[in-house]
Motif scaffolding. Structure first.
Motif, PDB file in Angstrom:
ATOM      1  N   LEU A 129       8.002   3.171  -5.209  1.00  0.00           N
ATOM      2  CA  LEU A 129       6.892   3.350  -4.280  1.00  0.00           C
ATOM      3  C   LEU A 129       7.072   2.360  -3.141  1.00  0.00           C
ATOM      4  CD1 LEU A 129       3.814   3.638  -6.707  1.00  0.00           C
ATOM      5  CD2 LEU A 129       4.838   5.501  -5.379  1.00  0.00           C
ATOM      6  N   THR A 130       6.629   2.745  -1.954  1.00  0.00           N
ATOM      7  CA  THR A 130       6.673   1.844  -0.805  1.00  0.00           C
ATOM      8  C   THR A 130       5.268   1.291  -0.591  1.00  0.00           C
ATOM      9  OG1 THR A 130       8.421   3.200   0.166  1.00  0.00           O
ATOM     10  CG2 THR A 130       7.330   1.615   1.605  1.00  0.00           C
ATOM     11  N   ILE A 131       5.145  -0.036  -0.629  1.00  0.00           N
ATOM     12  CA  ILE A 131       3.844  -0.697  -0.648  1.00  0.00           C
ATOM     13  C   ILE A 131       3.610  -1.429   0.667  1.00  0.00           C
ATOM     14  CG2 ILE A 131       2.414  -2.376  -1.883  1.00  0.00           C
ATOM     15  CD1 ILE A 131       4.157  -1.895  -4.334  1.00  0.00           C
ATOM     16  N   PHE A 132       2.393  -1.292   1.208  1.00  0.00           N
ATOM     17  CA  PHE A 132       2.036  -2.000   2.427  1.00  0.00           C
ATOM     18  C   PHE A 132       1.588  -3.412   2.062  1.00  0.00           C
ATOM     19  CE2 PHE A 132      -1.030  -3.293   5.722  1.00  0.00           C
ATOM     20  CZ  PHE A 132      -0.245  -3.138   6.862  1.00  0.00           C
TER      21      PHE A 132
ATOM     22  N   HIS B 217       2.356  10.946   2.167  1.00  0.00           N
ATOM     23  CA  HIS B 217       2.368  10.781   0.707  1.00  0.00           C
ATOM     24  C   HIS B 217       1.798   9.423   0.282  1.00  0.00           C
ATOM     25  CE1 HIS B 217       5.029  14.060   1.534  1.00  0.00           C
ATOM     26  NE2 HIS B 217       6.076  13.296   1.798  1.00  0.00           N
ATOM     27  N   THR B 218       0.749   8.959   0.975  1.00  0.00           N
ATOM     28  CA  THR B 218       0.179   7.645   0.705  1.00  0.00           C
ATOM     29  C   THR B 218      -1.163   7.783  -0.015  1.00  0.00           C
ATOM     30  OG1 THR B 218       1.246   6.689   2.646  1.00  0.00           O
ATOM     31  CG2 THR B 218      -0.623   5.483   1.738  1.00  0.00           C
ATOM     32  N   PHE B 219      -1.358   6.955  -1.035  1.00  0.00           N
ATOM     33  CA  PHE B 219      -2.633   6.869  -1.741  1.00  0.00           C
ATOM     34  C   PHE B 219      -3.057   5.407  -1.795  1.00  0.00           C
ATOM     35  CE2 PHE B 219       0.851   6.956  -4.749  1.00  0.00           C
ATOM     36  CZ  PHE B 219       0.599   5.897  -5.607  1.00  0.00           C
ATOM     37  N   GLN B 220      -4.300   5.169  -2.192  1.00  0.00           N
ATOM     38  CA  GLN B 220      -4.862   3.818  -2.109  1.00  0.00           C
ATOM     39  C   GLN B 220      -5.556   3.430  -3.406  1.00  0.00           C
ATOM     40  OE1 GLN B 220      -6.952   1.989   1.557  1.00  0.00           O
ATOM     41  NE2 GLN B 220      -8.655   2.671   0.273  1.00  0.00           N
ATOM     42  N   LEU B 221      -5.397   2.156  -3.772  1.00  0.00           N
ATOM     43  CA  LEU B 221      -6.116   1.562  -4.892  1.00  0.00           C
ATOM     44  C   LEU B 221      -6.965   0.416  -4.354  1.00  0.00           C
ATOM     45  CD1 LEU B 221      -3.326   1.351  -7.638  1.00  0.00           C
ATOM     46  CD2 LEU B 221      -5.180   3.032  -7.493  1.00  0.00           C
ATOM     47  N   THR B 222      -8.264   0.450  -4.648  1.00  0.00           N
ATOM     48  CA  THR B 222      -9.177  -0.613  -4.245  1.00  0.00           C
ATOM     49  C   THR B 222      -9.538  -1.435  -5.470  1.00  0.00           C
ATOM     50  OG1 THR B 222     -10.092   0.768  -2.479  1.00  0.00           O
ATOM     51  CG2 THR B 222     -11.384  -1.148  -3.166  1.00  0.00           C
TER      52      THR B 222
ATOM     53  N   GLU C  37       5.489  15.784  -4.285  1.00  0.00           N
ATOM     54  CA  GLU C  37       5.472  15.984  -5.738  1.00  0.00           C
ATOM     55  C   GLU C  37       5.320  14.648  -6.474  1.00  0.00           C
ATOM     56  OE1 GLU C  37       6.940  19.379  -3.721  1.00  0.00           O
ATOM     57  OE2 GLU C  37       7.657  17.305  -3.673  1.00  0.00           O
ATOM     58  N   GLU C  38       6.051  13.618  -6.023  1.00  0.00           N
ATOM     59  CA  GLU C  38       5.947  12.313  -6.666  1.00  0.00           C
ATOM     60  C   GLU C  38       4.570  11.691  -6.429  1.00  0.00           C
ATOM     61  OE1 GLU C  38       9.104   9.655  -5.739  1.00  0.00           O
ATOM     62  OE2 GLU C  38      10.683  11.115  -6.182  1.00  0.00           O
ATOM     63  N   GLN C  39       4.019  11.901  -5.250  1.00  0.00           N
ATOM     64  CA  GLN C  39       2.677  11.390  -4.966  1.00  0.00           C
ATOM     65  C   GLN C  39       1.647  12.018  -5.904  1.00  0.00           C
ATOM     66  OE1 GLN C  39       0.430  13.524  -2.355  1.00  0.00           O
ATOM     67  NE2 GLN C  39      -1.192  12.476  -3.502  1.00  0.00           N
ATOM     68  N   MET C  40       1.758  13.309  -6.153  1.00  0.00           N
ATOM     69  CA  MET C  40       0.818  13.999  -7.048  1.00  0.00           C
ATOM     70  C   MET C  40       0.980  13.503  -8.483  1.00  0.00           C
ATOM     71  SD  MET C  40       1.027  17.888  -5.502  1.00  0.00           S
ATOM     72  CE  MET C  40      -0.135  18.521  -6.715  1.00  0.00           C
ATOM     73  N   VAL C  41       2.221  13.241  -8.894  1.00  0.00           N
ATOM     74  CA  VAL C  41       2.456  12.723 -10.248  1.00  0.00           C
ATOM     75  C   VAL C  41       1.828  11.349 -10.415  1.00  0.00           C
ATOM     76  CG1 VAL C  41       4.224  11.906 -11.848  1.00  0.00           C
ATOM     77  CG2 VAL C  41       4.527  14.087 -10.667  1.00  0.00           C
ATOM     78  N   TRP C  42       2.043  10.476  -9.440  1.00  0.00           N
ATOM     79  CA  TRP C  42       1.489   9.125  -9.522  1.00  0.00           C
ATOM     80  C   TRP C  42      -0.038   9.148  -9.515  1.00  0.00           C
ATOM     81  CZ3 TRP C  42       3.306   4.577 -10.908  1.00  0.00           C
ATOM     82  CH2 TRP C  42       4.675   4.343 -10.854  1.00  0.00           C
ATOM     83  N   CYS C  43      -0.626   9.951  -8.654  1.00  0.00           N
ATOM     84  CA  CYS C  43      -2.094  10.041  -8.605  1.00  0.00           C
ATOM     85  C   CYS C  43      -2.655  10.564  -9.919  1.00  0.00           C
ATOM     86  CB  CYS C  43      -2.526  10.936  -7.442  1.00  0.00           C
ATOM     87  SG  CYS C  43      -2.240  10.221  -5.805  1.00  0.00           S
TER      88      CYS C  43
ATOM     89  N   SER D 264       2.941   4.393  -1.035  1.00  0.00           N
ATOM     90  CA  SER D 264       3.491   5.641  -0.520  1.00  0.00           C
ATOM     91  C   SER D 264       4.637   6.118  -1.414  1.00  0.00           C
ATOM     92  CB  SER D 264       3.993   5.444   0.909  1.00  0.00           C
ATOM     93  OG  SER D 264       4.573   6.632   1.402  1.00  0.00           O
ATOM     94  N   ALA D 265       4.584   7.380  -1.800  1.00  0.00           N
ATOM     95  CA  ALA D 265       5.645   7.980  -2.613  1.00  0.00           C
ATOM     96  C   ALA D 265       6.696   8.606  -1.706  1.00  0.00           C
ATOM     97  CB  ALA D 265       5.060   9.019  -3.558  1.00  0.00           C
TER      98      ALA D 265
END
Length: 224
Positions: free
Chosen positions: A95-98, A159-164, A198-204, A193-194
């Motif tokens: 994953l690519t992390i900000f 393909h970016t998702f967020q965790l708070t 497809e990888e983004q959906m798997v991780w989520c 970011s995946a």
């Protein structure tokens, strides 16, 4: 010739006696009236019960119900219960992390491992075995209701998702591009970011399942 026969009898006699002695000790002296395969009934009796579930784990006392009049027990059952979540959902991949690097935003590619209550980061897959994780997120402190693709207003990267995450503030904590100090608490917003949709959906999907399990079984876990 007679002497040899007599000596052979003397040598065999102790073995015969020992064999008879072993056969007597092998069989039990007292046998069950119902036979060797009889099932004995338990003498335990119900003297009261209480309800123990995830909603009552934080209690220190539980009321005993339906206690017989002749029972020596009465009132409450006092005990301390610890409950924690182990095992469950696992996932591995890049994953690519900000991240905030000296006041500047930077996207860094990391090898990520979801296991149990944590999401850990390494630079390379081989480092997972050889080194301690360079970063770790405790999912018990995650307040994200549902992990999903963020809008372009939040992040234009695909393909970016967020965790708070919410945790108590420590001395030296400061607001930056990733975290914000609010009174006695620190709110961290991790953008991940995946490599593909497809990888983004798997991780989520895996993260949502892991968070659901943690929130259901760990009373100390944060709720959305």
């Amino acid at each position: 010739m007679n002497m040899k026969k007599k000596q052979s009898r003397m040598k065999l006699t102790p073995l015969k006696k020992l064999h008879k002695h072993e056969s007597r000790t092998a069989s039990p002296s007292v046998q069950s009236p119902g036979g060797p395969f009889a099932v004995r009934m338990s003498s335990f009796q119900l003297v009261g019960f209480t309800h123990l579930n995830i909603c009552t784990l934080t209690r220190n006392a539980w009321t005993l119900e339906k206690v017989p009049y002749s029972s020596p027990l009465d009132g409450h059952l006092l005990m301390h219960v610890n409950c924690s979540f182990e095992g469950g959902i696992t996932e591995r991949g890049f994953l690519t992390i900000f991240e905030d690097v000296g006041g500047y935003g930077a996207w860094n590619r990391r090898w990520c491992v979801l296991s149990g209550m944590h999401l850990r980061f390494w630079r390379y897959p081989d480092d997972e075995i050889r080194k301690e994780a360079s970063g770790k997120l405790d999912l018990r402190s995650c307040t994200t209701r549902h992990v999903e693709l963020v809008s372009r207003d939040v992040c234009a990267r695909q393909h970016t998702f967020q965790l708070t995450l919410l945790r108590p503030a420590h001395p030296g904590d400061a607001t930056n591009l990733v975290q914000e100090v609010k009174g006695s608490s620190v709110v961290t917003k991790m953008l991940l970011s995946a490599d593909s949709k497809e990888e983004q959906m798997v991780w989520c999907n895996k993260l949502n399942k892991a968070l659901a399990n943690i929130r259901a079984w760990d009373p100390d876990a944060m709720q959305p």
